[in-house]
Motif scaffolding. Sequence first.
Motif, short mmCIF file in Angstrom:
data_model
loop_
_atom_site.label_atom_id
_atom_site.label_comp_id
_atom_site.label_asym_id
_atom_site.label_seq_id
_atom_site.Cartn_x
_atom_site.Cartn_y
_atom_site.Cartn_z
N VAL A 130 21.83 -4.00 57.77
CA VAL A 130 22.47 -3.20 56.72
C VAL A 130 23.95 -3.56 56.68
O VAL A 130 24.53 -4.01 57.67
N VAL A 175 20.69 4.12 47.23
CA VAL A 175 20.33 2.97 48.06
C VAL A 175 20.24 1.71 47.19
O VAL A 175 19.74 1.77 46.07
N CYS A 201 18.74 -2.19 47.92
CA CYS A 201 18.09 -3.11 48.86
C CYS A 201 18.28 -4.53 48.33
O CYS A 201 17.62 -4.92 47.36
N TYR A 250 27.12 5.28 46.11
CA TYR A 250 25.98 4.84 46.91
C TYR A 250 26.31 4.94 48.40
O TYR A 250 27.48 4.92 48.80
N LEU A 294 23.90 3.37 51.04
CA LEU A 294 23.20 2.43 51.92
C LEU A 294 22.94 1.11 51.20
O LEU A 294 22.38 1.09 50.11
N ASP A 301 20.96 -2.22 52.12
CA ASP A 301 20.00 -2.85 53.02
C ASP A 301 19.95 -4.34 52.73
O ASP A 301 19.91 -4.75 51.56
N TYR A 346 17.15 3.26 60.39
CA TYR A 346 17.19 2.92 58.97
C TYR A 346 16.46 3.98 58.14
O TYR A 346 16.96 4.40 57.08
N LEU A 351 17.86 6.21 55.06
CA LEU A 351 17.20 6.35 53.75
C LEU A 351 17.15 7.81 53.33
O LEU A 351 17.45 8.15 52.17
N ALA A 379 20.42 9.21 52.24
CA ALA A 379 20.92 8.64 50.98
C ALA A 379 20.12 9.11 49.78
O ALA A 379 20.26 8.56 48.68
#
Length: 227
Positions: A44, A132, A134, A162, A164, A166, A187, A191, A194
């Motif tokens: 992350v 989040v 990703c 925001y 996180l 990833d 993690y 999640l 967030a």
Amino acid sequence: MHAPVSHAIPPQLLLRAYRAGVFPMADHRSDEEVYWVEPRERAVFPLDGFRVSQSLKKALRQDRFRVTCDRNFAAVIATCAEPREEHAESWISHRIEDSYNALHQAGHAHSIECWQGQELVGGLYGVAFDRVFCGESMFSRADNASKVALAWLIAAMRDAGYKLLDCQFMTEHLASLGAVAIPQAQYLGLLKSAAGRPTMTIPASIARYSDSPSPGKLIVQSLTQTS
């Protein structure tokens, strides 16, 4: 041009997987099967820990690239799926590519593009939900292009509320930019923390920078306030 895969992963199934800390991969470009990955260790980016090198600062301040969001998602993922020297086979199969294009159409996958003139020279794409993002993959055809895209993404995420970012698997390259490895259990906790709506979408946050006469200088200022 490949024929569209009729069994693309439905957007809602993809989102459920990401909310559970799982994501799909394939063994090769033409593989019609996917397997669901839950790494024991997750990479992350702390949003206040991105390392902005002097060369990256220079590229940003000079606005060396014109940066856009969602201008050509399909081109970004297609370029990310191309063979690379370090990877004989791409994990982005045609089925996965079609699935993320559908997720983009549903408003939950975004791309950031770097342009020189009309040429797409770098970018990244990923999945957005709650607070989040990703990150899935990135590419660069000009020095610092993918790093510029990542810098814009992180600045936009911070401004939009925001929590996180990833990046799935740790690499030396990601570590050099400030990514850290954490256990999957941690993690999953991030999640949950967030959850909820951001104050702004990533495309709207990117647009705010793009509308500035000197967007790169604002990006550097944003990223170096706490890093």
